[in-house]
Design a protein around this motif. Structure first.
Motif, mmCIF file in Angstrom:
data_model
loop_
_atom_site.group_PDB
_atom_site.id
_atom_site.type_symbol
_atom_site.label_atom_id
_atom_site.label_comp_id
_atom_site.label_asym_id
_atom_site.label_seq_id
_atom_site.Cartn_x
_atom_site.Cartn_y
_atom_site.Cartn_z
ATOM 1 N N UNK A 1 0.825 -1.210 0.000
ATOM 2 C CA UNK A 1 0.000 0.000 0.000
ATOM 3 C C UNK A 1 0.860 1.261 0.000
ATOM 4 N N UNK A 2 1.883 1.255 0.872
ATOM 5 C CA UNK A 2 2.786 2.421 0.939
ATOM 6 C C UNK A 2 3.491 2.628 -0.393
ATOM 7 N N UNK A 3 3.871 1.521 -1.034
ATOM 8 C CA UNK A 3 4.568 1.602 -2.313
ATOM 9 C C UNK A 3 3.650 2.203 -3.379
ATOM 10 N N UNK A 4 2.376 1.758 -3.371
ATOM 11 C CA UNK A 4 1.431 2.267 -4.351
ATOM 12 C C UNK A 4 1.164 3.768 -4.138
ATOM 13 N N UNK B 1 1.898 6.709 -6.787
ATOM 14 C CA UNK B 1 0.842 7.653 -7.183
ATOM 15 C C UNK B 1 1.293 9.091 -6.953
ATOM 16 N N UNK B 2 1.962 9.321 -5.825
ATOM 17 C CA UNK B 2 2.447 10.668 -5.522
ATOM 18 C C UNK B 2 3.499 11.102 -6.537
ATOM 19 N N UNK C 1 1.824 12.005 -9.763
ATOM 20 C CA UNK C 1 1.160 13.296 -9.636
ATOM 21 C C UNK C 1 2.152 14.440 -9.769
ATOM 22 N N UNK C 2 3.300 14.308 -9.127
ATOM 23 C CA UNK C 2 4.340 15.343 -9.214
ATOM 24 C C UNK C 2 4.817 15.507 -10.650
ATOM 25 N N UNK C 3 5.007 14.384 -11.334
ATOM 26 C CA UNK C 3 5.466 14.427 -12.737
ATOM 27 C C UNK C 3 4.422 15.108 -13.619
#
Length: 201
Positions: free
Chosen positions: A19-22, A26-27, A30-32
């Motif tokens: 979960x942390x990896x996903x 995702x973050x 989003x930044x990209x």
């Protein structure tokens, strides 16, 4: 602890790690995406800026050296003019060039670049131009209409038998002027003609 319980515990830890990896992936995505959008608007679609020929709406506050406010249109209608059209002081005209919508700037225009005294604007006019039985006194403001229909404000200098001496020079002659300027909207000028595109806040 039973072996099955240990396995369940390890599975929970592994699930949390996934979960942390996903969330991290995702973050990062989003930044990209945000970075790509920013680059697109900065380099591919540069912001609209004021240029010669544009018609702009501005909010301004005019102050003297001691910060006394002489005039402002804050909370009223924006002031509209065409950049490069000779409608405002050259220093004011130059200050708005390159500005974007909602951008603010403070500019100081020295007296020698502001309103210039013109002796031709001092004249003696007949008393008949004033209201009958009106008491005319030095320092009084009066307004005359030109042949073109525009209103000319003047200040009474002196009253003599020959008539009334008035001065049509701007009262800001000889003053250092500080303007707080904000661009409210930009109407871009079409090539070789009038403005066509509007960028507003």
């Amino acid at each position: 602890m039973k072996k099955s319980e240990k396995l369940k515990g390890k599975e929970k830890v592994a699930a949390h790690k996934r979960q942390y990896k996903m969330v991290g992936i995702a973050a990062a995505i989003l930044v990209i995406v945000i970075a790509v959008i920013a680059i697109y608007f900065v380099f591919v679609v540069p912001p609209v800026v004021v240029a010669a020929g544009d018609t702009v709406n501005v909010t301004y506050t005019l102050m003297f050296d001691n910060k006394t406010v002489y005039q402002t249109n804050v909370n009223t209608s924006p002031f509209t003019f065409t950049v490069g059209g000779g409608q405002v002081l050259p220093g004011f005209d130059e200050a708005v060039r390159g500005m974007k919508v909602n951008e603010e700037k403070t500019v100081m225009i020295p007296a020698d670049q502001g309103y210039v005294y013109n002796p031709d604007l001092v004249a003696i006019v007949p008393k008949s131009l004033f209201q009958e039985n009106q008491t005319i006194y030095p320092g009084e403001k009066a307004y005359f209409q030109s042949t073109s229909g525009s209103v000319i404000p003047v200040v009474v200098l002196n009253v003599t038998n020959a008539g009334v001496a008035v001065d049509g020079n701007n009262p800001l002659v000889g003053q250092n002027l500080t303007f707080d300027i904000k661009i409210d909207s930009i109407q871009k000028a079409a090539a070789g003609s009038s403005a066509t595109t509007t960028a507003t806040s």
